[in-house]
Design a protein around this motif. Structure first.
Motif, PDB file in Angstrom:
ATOM      1  N   LEU A  48      38.901  28.219  -1.068  1.00 32.25           N
ATOM      2  CA  LEU A  48      39.722  27.970   0.097  1.00 32.25           C
ATOM      3  C   LEU A  48      39.482  26.837   0.961  1.00 32.25           C
ATOM      4  O   LEU A  48      38.046  26.698   1.118  1.00 32.25           O
ATOM      5  N   LEU A  49      40.414  25.968   1.370  1.00 33.73           N
ATOM      6  CA  LEU A  49      39.969  25.032   2.181  1.00 33.73           C
ATOM      7  C   LEU A  49      41.137  24.798   3.210  1.00 33.73           C
ATOM      8  O   LEU A  49      42.308  24.766   2.909  1.00 33.73           O
ATOM      9  N   THR A 106      38.767  19.418   8.010  1.00 28.72           N
ATOM     10  CA  THR A 106      38.743  20.350   7.145  1.00 28.72           C
ATOM     11  C   THR A 106      37.566  21.268   7.505  1.00 28.72           C
ATOM     12  O   THR A 106      36.565  20.979   7.912  1.00 28.72           O
ATOM     13  N   ILE A 107      37.813  22.478   6.799  1.00 26.00           N
ATOM     14  CA  ILE A 107      36.715  23.563   7.034  1.00 26.00           C
ATOM     15  C   ILE A 107      36.760  24.333   5.853  1.00 26.00           C
ATOM     16  O   ILE A 107      37.793  24.641   5.289  1.00 26.00           O
ATOM     17  N   ALA A 108      35.662  24.425   5.040  1.00 28.26           N
ATOM     18  CA  ALA A 108      35.577  25.313   3.997  1.00 28.26           C
ATOM     19  C   ALA A 108      34.601  26.502   4.364  1.00 28.26           C
ATOM     20  O   ALA A 108      33.500  26.576   4.947  1.00 28.26           O
ATOM     21  N   LEU A 109      35.185  27.733   4.202  1.00 27.09           N
ATOM     22  CA  LEU A 109      34.608  28.810   4.998  1.00 27.09           C
ATOM     23  C   LEU A 109      34.185  30.033   3.531  1.00 27.09           C
ATOM     24  O   LEU A 109      35.485  30.249   3.075  1.00 27.09           O
ATOM     25  N   ASP A 110      33.272  30.380   3.404  1.00 23.69           N
ATOM     26  CA  ASP A 110      32.875  31.528   2.301  1.00 23.69           C
ATOM     27  C   ASP A 110      32.617  32.648   3.138  1.00 23.69           C
ATOM     28  O   ASP A 110      31.575  32.918   3.498  1.00 23.69           O
ATOM     29  N   ARG A 118      32.130  21.713   7.778  1.00 20.85           N
ATOM     30  CA  ARG A 118      33.340  21.047   8.459  1.00 20.85           C
ATOM     31  C   ARG A 118      32.965  19.719   8.015  1.00 20.85           C
ATOM     32  O   ARG A 118      32.026  19.010   8.090  1.00 20.85           O
ATOM     33  N   LEU A 119      34.083  18.882   7.547  1.00 18.89           N
ATOM     34  CA  LEU A 119      34.243  17.648   7.047  1.00 18.89           C
ATOM     35  C   LEU A 119      35.372  17.020   7.784  1.00 18.89           C
ATOM     36  O   LEU A 119      36.608  17.361   7.450  1.00 18.89           O
ATOM     37  N   ASN A 120      35.340  15.734   8.530  1.00 19.36           N
ATOM     38  CA  ASN A 120      36.446  15.129   9.104  1.00 19.36           C
ATOM     39  C   ASN A 120      36.182  13.719   8.599  1.00 19.36           C
ATOM     40  O   ASN A 120      35.126  13.233   8.437  1.00 19.36           O
ATOM     41  N   PHE A 138      29.355  18.270   9.118  1.00 19.13           N
ATOM     42  CA  PHE A 138      28.091  19.399   9.590  1.00 19.13           C
ATOM     43  C   PHE A 138      28.520  21.038   9.184  1.00 19.13           C
ATOM     44  O   PHE A 138      29.574  21.280   8.899  1.00 19.13           O
ATOM     45  N   ALA A 139      27.352  21.668   9.289  1.00 18.69           N
ATOM     46  CA  ALA A 139      27.702  23.126   9.156  1.00 18.69           C
ATOM     47  C   ALA A 139      27.711  23.932  10.520  1.00 18.69           C
ATOM     48  O   ALA A 139      26.886  23.373  11.317  1.00 18.69           O
TER      49      ALA A 139
END
Length: 298
Positions: A48-49, A106-110, A118-120, A138-139
């Motif tokens: 999921l992204l 974007t945010i990838a959350l597990d 997060r990556l922009n 960054f995390a």
């Protein structure tokens, strides 16, 4: 990159009001523009992204989900993330994904590990989907992330017909009130942010069919999201049913209220609502609430 390059006047104003500028400077030093090996490995495990951006045709800010078999998101260079596939047909950010140079977040959350990244950066359409040239990576800490031990990928699940409105229905208000998680997208001056908000069910209130609000819990002191809202009220909310895959997307405007005791409440005024049954082909296990979740106050 460091703190001076990531904070604008809105973030600084909120940091100063909260008295956390020094802490924000310390935390900000962990933000860079490169994807480290540990971050690349994390991305490749995610199904999921969540994407945040302003739609190029309307200027409205939305948050949208992308899902797939792990590996559909991956680092393809030290400063580049590639995504295979795209949004469901009719998603409000479809045109953004087809527009070269769109500022995206974007945010990838597990939920399995309570980790998020997060990556922009700037979007580039590709034959397989799209890529993002990273300018901020960054995390965040695991605070307020509800743990979900496992998920199933359901490729046979097909998205239903979206329903659109200008306000929340009674059923949608119930959906929001029962949520323990949502995603919040903002934008300012050619940049976008998308962040996670979590809490016990009831932490988000529907004060009316046109207004949603929530208490802003203590976080990493960066105030990237509230800083954007301080200078540009456009925002987008994404609520997800973690079992059925139904999504509720809203776009509108947000503002932050500061109380005398130092607390903050964000009020979001709805401009448009899109509900899509079965939009995400994932079924997650039941949540284990985060130990950081505060009690819900009336």
């Amino acid at each position: 990159m460091g703190a001076p390059g990531i904070y604008h006047e809105g973030s600084r104003a909120v940091q100063d009001r909260a008295g956390v500028r020094d802490l924000a400077d310390h935390v900000g030093r962990a933000v860079g523009d490169g994807i480290k090996p540990v971050a690349a490995a994390f991305l490749e495990l995610q199904p999921l992204l969540v994407l945040g951006a302003a739609a190029p045709d309307t200027g409205r800010v939305w948050a949208s989900p992308l899902a797939g078999r792990p590996g559909f998101v991956r680092a393809t260079g030290p400063h580049r993330m590639s995504v295979s596939g795209g949004l469901r047909p009719g998603d409000p950010l479809t045109r953004a994904l087809a527009t070269d140079g769109t500022p995206v977040a974007t945010i990838a959350l597990d939920p399995r590990t309570r980790r998020r990244m997060r990556l922009n950066g700037q979007l580039r359409p590709t034959e397989a989907g799209f890529a993002v040239a990273a300018d901020r990576v960054f995390a965040n800490c695991p605070k307020y992330i509800q743990r979900r031990e496992s998920y199933e990928l359901l490729p046979e699940r097909a998205a239903g017909t979206p329903t659109r409105g200008r306000e929340l229905t009674d059923a949608q208000r119930t959906f929001v009130a029962s949520a323990d998680t949502f995603f919040l997208a903002t934008a300012h001056d050619g940049h976008a942010e998308v962040s996670h908000r979590g809490g016990l069910p009831g932490f988000v209130r529907t004060d009316s069919a046109r207004e949603v609000s929530w208490q802003d819990y203590a976080g990493n002191a960066m105030f990237l999201t509230l800083g954007n809202l301080a200078v540009d009220p456009r925002a987008g909310l994404l609520f997800l049913d973690w079992t059925t895959g139904t999504t509720l997307q809203m776009t509108g405007e947000g503002r932050t209220e500061f109380t005398a005791d130092g607390e903050r409440r964000v009020r979001f005024t709805v401009s448009e609502v899109i509900e899509t049954p079965g939009a995400v082909p994932l079924r997650w296990s039941e949540p284990e609430p985060s130990p950081a979740n505060p009690p819900v106050t009336p």
